[in-house]
Motif scaffolding. Structure first.
Motif, PDB file in Angstrom:
ATOM      1  N   TYR A 306      52.271  33.804  -6.219  1.00  0.00           N
ATOM      2  CA  TYR A 306      51.899  35.210  -6.111  1.00  0.00           C
ATOM      3  C   TYR A 306      52.205  35.655  -4.684  1.00  0.00           C
ATOM      4  N   LEU A 307      53.218  36.501  -4.558  1.00  0.00           N
ATOM      5  CA  LEU A 307      53.683  36.977  -3.250  1.00  0.00           C
ATOM      6  C   LEU A 307      53.150  38.390  -3.015  1.00  0.00           C
ATOM      7  N   PHE A 308      52.540  38.593  -1.852  1.00  0.00           N
ATOM      8  CA  PHE A 308      52.036  39.933  -1.531  1.00  0.00           C
ATOM      9  C   PHE A 308      52.467  40.326  -0.126  1.00  0.00           C
ATOM     10  N   ASP A 309      52.623  41.598   0.060  1.00  0.00           N
ATOM     11  CA  ASP A 309      52.977  42.168   1.366  1.00  0.00           C
ATOM     12  C   ASP A 309      51.694  42.318   2.171  1.00  0.00           C
ATOM     13  N   GLY A 310      51.546  41.497   3.209  1.00  0.00           N
ATOM     14  CA  GLY A 310      50.312  41.509   3.986  1.00  0.00           C
ATOM     15  C   GLY A 310      50.027  42.819   4.676  1.00  0.00           C
ATOM     16  N   ARG A 311      51.077  43.644   4.893  1.00  0.00           N
ATOM     17  CA  ARG A 311      50.869  44.919   5.585  1.00  0.00           C
ATOM     18  C   ARG A 311      50.206  45.953   4.681  1.00  0.00           C
ATOM     19  N   ASN A 312      50.548  45.900   3.392  1.00  0.00           N
ATOM     20  CA  ASN A 312      50.155  46.990   2.492  1.00  0.00           C
ATOM     21  C   ASN A 312      49.152  46.568   1.421  1.00  0.00           C
ATOM     22  N   SER A 313      48.550  45.401   1.561  1.00  0.00           N
ATOM     23  CA  SER A 313      47.625  44.928   0.530  1.00  0.00           C
ATOM     24  C   SER A 313      46.226  45.487   0.781  1.00  0.00           C
ATOM     25  N   GLN A 314      45.798  46.367  -0.120  1.00  0.00           N
ATOM     26  CA  GLN A 314      44.459  46.916  -0.030  1.00  0.00           C
ATOM     27  C   GLN A 314      43.455  45.901  -0.581  1.00  0.00           C
ATOM     28  N   PRO A 315      42.311  45.751   0.072  1.00  0.00           N
ATOM     29  CA  PRO A 315      41.344  44.719  -0.343  1.00  0.00           C
ATOM     30  C   PRO A 315      40.993  44.748  -1.820  1.00  0.00           C
ATOM     31  N   ASP A 316      40.706  45.934  -2.376  1.00  0.00           N
ATOM     32  CA  ASP A 316      40.310  46.010  -3.784  1.00  0.00           C
ATOM     33  C   ASP A 316      41.454  45.584  -4.702  1.00  0.00           C
ATOM     34  N   GLU A 317      42.665  46.078  -4.421  1.00  0.00           N
ATOM     35  CA  GLU A 317      43.832  45.725  -5.239  1.00  0.00           C
ATOM     36  C   GLU A 317      44.144  44.234  -5.116  1.00  0.00           C
ATOM     37  N   PHE A 318      44.013  43.709  -3.891  1.00  0.00           N
ATOM     38  CA  PHE A 318      44.287  42.289  -3.654  1.00  0.00           C
ATOM     39  C   PHE A 318      43.315  41.411  -4.444  1.00  0.00           C
ATOM     40  N   GLN A 319      42.039  41.762  -4.420  1.00  0.00           N
ATOM     41  CA  GLN A 319      41.041  41.002  -5.166  1.00  0.00           C
ATOM     42  C   GLN A 319      41.324  41.061  -6.660  1.00  0.00           C
ATOM     43  N   LEU A 320      41.691  42.249  -7.168  1.00  0.00           N
ATOM     44  CA  LEU A 320      41.996  42.418  -8.586  1.00  0.00           C
ATOM     45  C   LEU A 320      43.199  41.553  -8.985  1.00  0.00           C
ATOM     46  N   ALA A 321      44.234  41.547  -8.134  1.00  0.00           N
ATOM     47  CA  ALA A 321      45.437  40.754  -8.432  1.00  0.00           C
ATOM     48  C   ALA A 321      45.102  39.270  -8.477  1.00  0.00           C
ATOM     49  N   ILE A 322      44.304  38.793  -7.524  1.00  0.00           N
ATOM     50  CA  ILE A 322      43.926  37.374  -7.507  1.00  0.00           C
ATOM     51  C   ILE A 322      43.119  37.016  -8.754  1.00  0.00           C
ATOM     52  N   ASN A 323      42.213  37.912  -9.153  1.00  0.00           N
ATOM     53  CA  ASN A 323      41.416  37.664 -10.353  1.00  0.00           C
ATOM     54  C   ASN A 323      42.306  37.531 -11.587  1.00  0.00           C
ATOM     55  N   GLU A 324      43.356  38.351 -11.665  1.00  0.00           N
ATOM     56  CA  GLU A 324      44.268  38.296 -12.815  1.00  0.00           C
ATOM     57  C   GLU A 324      45.063  36.992 -12.818  1.00  0.00           C
ATOM     58  N   ILE A 325      45.514  36.557 -11.636  1.00  0.00           N
ATOM     59  CA  ILE A 325      46.255  35.299 -11.542  1.00  0.00           C
ATOM     60  C   ILE A 325      45.363  34.141 -11.957  1.00  0.00           C
ATOM     61  N   ARG A 326      44.126  34.136 -11.471  1.00  0.00           N
ATOM     62  CA  ARG A 326      43.196  33.062 -11.815  1.00  0.00           C
ATOM     63  C   ARG A 326      42.878  33.065 -13.307  1.00  0.00           C
ATOM     64  N   ALA A 327      42.769  34.241 -13.884  1.00  0.00           N
ATOM     65  CA  ALA A 327      42.437  34.352 -15.313  1.00  0.00           C
ATOM     66  C   ALA A 327      43.544  33.796 -16.202  1.00  0.00           C
ATOM     67  N   SER A 328      44.775  33.762 -15.662  1.00  0.00           N
ATOM     68  CA  SER A 328      45.894  33.241 -16.457  1.00  0.00           C
ATOM     69  C   SER A 328      45.759  31.745 -16.712  1.00  0.00           C
ATOM     70  N   GLY A 329      44.974  31.073 -15.870  1.00  0.00           N
ATOM     71  CA  GLY A 329      44.786  29.633 -16.026  1.00  0.00           C
ATOM     72  C   GLY A 329      45.948  28.803 -15.524  1.00  0.00           C
ATOM     73  N   LYS A 330      46.939  29.446 -14.911  1.00  0.00           N
ATOM     74  CA  LYS A 330      48.106  28.735 -14.403  1.00  0.00           C
ATOM     75  C   LYS A 330      47.860  28.255 -12.972  1.00  0.00           C
ATOM     76  N   PRO A 331      48.397  27.086 -12.615  1.00  0.00           N
ATOM     77  CA  PRO A 331      48.379  26.698 -11.205  1.00  0.00           C
ATOM     78  C   PRO A 331      49.138  27.746 -10.393  1.00  0.00           C
ATOM     79  N   TYR A 332      48.636  28.089  -9.211  1.00  0.00           N
ATOM     80  CA  TYR A 332      49.273  29.156  -8.438  1.00  0.00           C
ATOM     81  C   TYR A 332      49.182  28.867  -6.953  1.00  0.00           C
ATOM     82  N   ILE A 333      50.022  29.581  -6.189  1.00  0.00           N
ATOM     83  CA  ILE A 333      49.996  29.551  -4.727  1.00  0.00           C
ATOM     84  C   ILE A 333      49.992  30.989  -4.248  1.00  0.00           C
ATOM     85  N   LEU A 334      49.078  31.308  -3.348  1.00  0.00           N
ATOM     86  CA  LEU A 334      49.037  32.642  -2.744  1.00  0.00           C
ATOM     87  C   LEU A 334      49.914  32.630  -1.510  1.00  0.00           C
ATOM     88  N   VAL A 335      50.877  33.541  -1.478  1.00  0.00           N
ATOM     89  CA  VAL A 335      51.834  33.586  -0.370  1.00  0.00           C
ATOM     90  C   VAL A 335      51.835  34.991   0.225  1.00  0.00           C
TER      91      VAL A 335
END
Length: 460
Positions: A306-335
């Motif tokens: 999961y690649l995110f732009d550190g300059r433009n990542s809003q806290p609420d959106e970032f948390q929501l995106a991480i929750n969706e990745i975790r919900a997928s049950g797939k192994p992941y790396i936050l980059v």
């Protein structure tokens, strides 16, 4: 097993195409005598096994086709356990075809795909698991796949399973003997000993069954999907990892509309990298198709970046995106990308939201890519078995028979607990024996052998 020699066959054993040297392999009944009829040099029929001899191969009129080096292998000390001759000639396609024509004129047949290895199996050189490992070894394209195939070729788990299967056969014979004395209520097969044997076999099976997910990744590569919002730098990251301009890079959001794939080897592991369309609300039908394909690739992936732009990542959106990745049950790396443009305070805030390790990079500047590669390798978590040379299951046929054996034994143990009659117990044990026998090749059919060996290259 008694070895035997079938009709002589021949094929090019080296890769087709122009090269310095080509090797033509001949195996079967009278292969040494037949080759000797074409060869001008020492009398091959009088030469010892594992010896090499220089001379010429000639046409029927005596004209020279090529100068060659011929190696003689006498049965049973050869790959096929038949008489084998290997003709090393110059790698001209014309020369190869001329030699093969001369051999065919003397009664040699062109080999089918995998026929040399099939003969080696039929002659008891190795079991079916080892035979299949020959093809895997030839196809190995990474350190891990090479080691896994080599372990199987050297016996892997099949020798141990064959020994356990024989012990189980002995017990089944006793259980079936009880059926002949059904009215006398006798027990020839000691049930506690039978239970211990079945538990022992299952203890051997379970690590092998569990290793299949790792083995499948070793053999076929780890499907690794790069996801994130548009303009997070996914295509730039793909290009940076591959060190080539594989994907189009643009500041315009939604540039990537289709899936782009390529391969990357890290520490002996093959990763199938997949660049995808950015995850957002589609602005047109084509982009919507691309986003749907992204979501499908995420479902199929073994690993998600999961690649995110550190300059433009809003806290609420970032948390929501991480929750969706975790919900997928797939192994992941936050980059986190664009490290060079992010303040320490922003990094700390995003890391606190993630509450786990974030790999910070700059894809455009190729900063910290080695750290990302190390994280990818570590996340796959190849079992120590791969590193130490222990057996790992990479073949889906093997996996199916291992699980079939385990299920049959579990059912037989349940039967013992519930006090089933010997005929029902024998039925479950026969199923387990059938699976074990088909796994190692002690039980085969022509269709099975044709299916397996037809996938081999000709000449092997």
């Amino acid at each position: 097993m008694t070895t035997y020699q079938l009709e002589p066959i021949a094929a090019l054993a080296t890769a087709p195409g122009i090269g310095a040297i080509a090797v033509i392999r001949v195996s079967g009944e009278r292969s040494i005598e037949i080759t000797n009829q074409l060869f001008y040099g020492k009398n091959l029929t009088e030469q010892a096994s594992h010896t090499a001899h220089f001379g010429t191969i000639r046409n029927a009129d005596g004209s020279i086709i090529d100068e060659v080096l011929i190696t003689v292998f006498r049965a049973p000390k050869s790959f096929t356990k038949e008489d084998v001759v290997e003709i090393s000639c110059h790698g001209s396609e014309f020369i190869i075809q001329q030699i093969l024509r001369r051999l065919m004129a003397e009664g040699v047949r062109l080999a089918r795909p995998g026929e040399f290895t099939q003969r080696a199996f039929l002659n008891g050189q190795f079991d079916l698991v080892q035979a299949e490992a020959v093809a895997d070894l030839i196809a190995s394209d990474s350190d891990a796949s090479h080691r896994a195939a080599l372990t199987q070729l050297r016996g892997g788990f099949s020798k141990q399973l064959k020994e356990l299967r024989q012990q189980l056969i002995d017990f089944v014979a006793l259980v079936e003997l009880e059926l002949d004395f059904g009215e006398e209520d006798v027990e020839f097969a000691h049930r506690d000993q039978l239970r211990q044997l079945m538990l022992t076999i299952r203890r051997v099976l379970h690590p092998l069954i569990d290793s299949f997910s790792t083995g499948n990744a070793i053999k076929n590569g780890v499907p690794t999907v790069i996801v994130g919002k548009p303009n997070a730098g996914k295509s730039t990251l793909l290009n940076a990892l591959l060190n080539e301009e594989k994907a189009i890079v643009s500041d315009i959001p939604g540039t990537t509309r289709d899936v782009i794939e390529d391969e990357l080897f890290i520490e002996g592991i093959r990763f199938r990298l997949i660049d995808t369309a950015g995850l957002r609300q589609a602005t047109d039908q084509i982009e919507a198709i691309g986003i749907e394909r992204t979501q499908q690739k995420m479902r199929d992936a073994a690993l998600v970046i999961y690649l995110f732009d550190g300059r433009n990542s809003q806290p609420d959106e970032f948390q929501l995106a991480i929750n969706e990745i975790r919900a997928s049950g797939k192994p992941y790396i936050l980059v986190g990308n664009k490290l060079d443009a992010i303040s320490d305070e922003t990094r700390q805030t995003l890391e606190a939201i993630a509450d786990e390790k974030v790999v910070w990079i700059s894809a455009a500047r190729h900063t910290h890519l080695d750290e990302l590669k190390s994280a990818l390798s570590a996340r796959v978590r190849l079992d120590a078995a791969v590193q130490t040379g222990s057996a790992v299951v990479t073949n889906s046929r093997h996996y199916a028979h291992l699980t079939g054996t385990d299920n049959a034994l579990a059912q037989a143990i349940d039967g013992l607990d519930s006090g089933v009659t010997p005929d029902w117990l024998a039925m479950d044990l026969r199923v387990a024996l059938q699976h074990l026998g088909e796994l190692t090749g002690e039980i085969t059919t022509d269709d099975l052998l044709d299916s397996i060996f037809s996938k081999f290259c000709i000449g092997k």
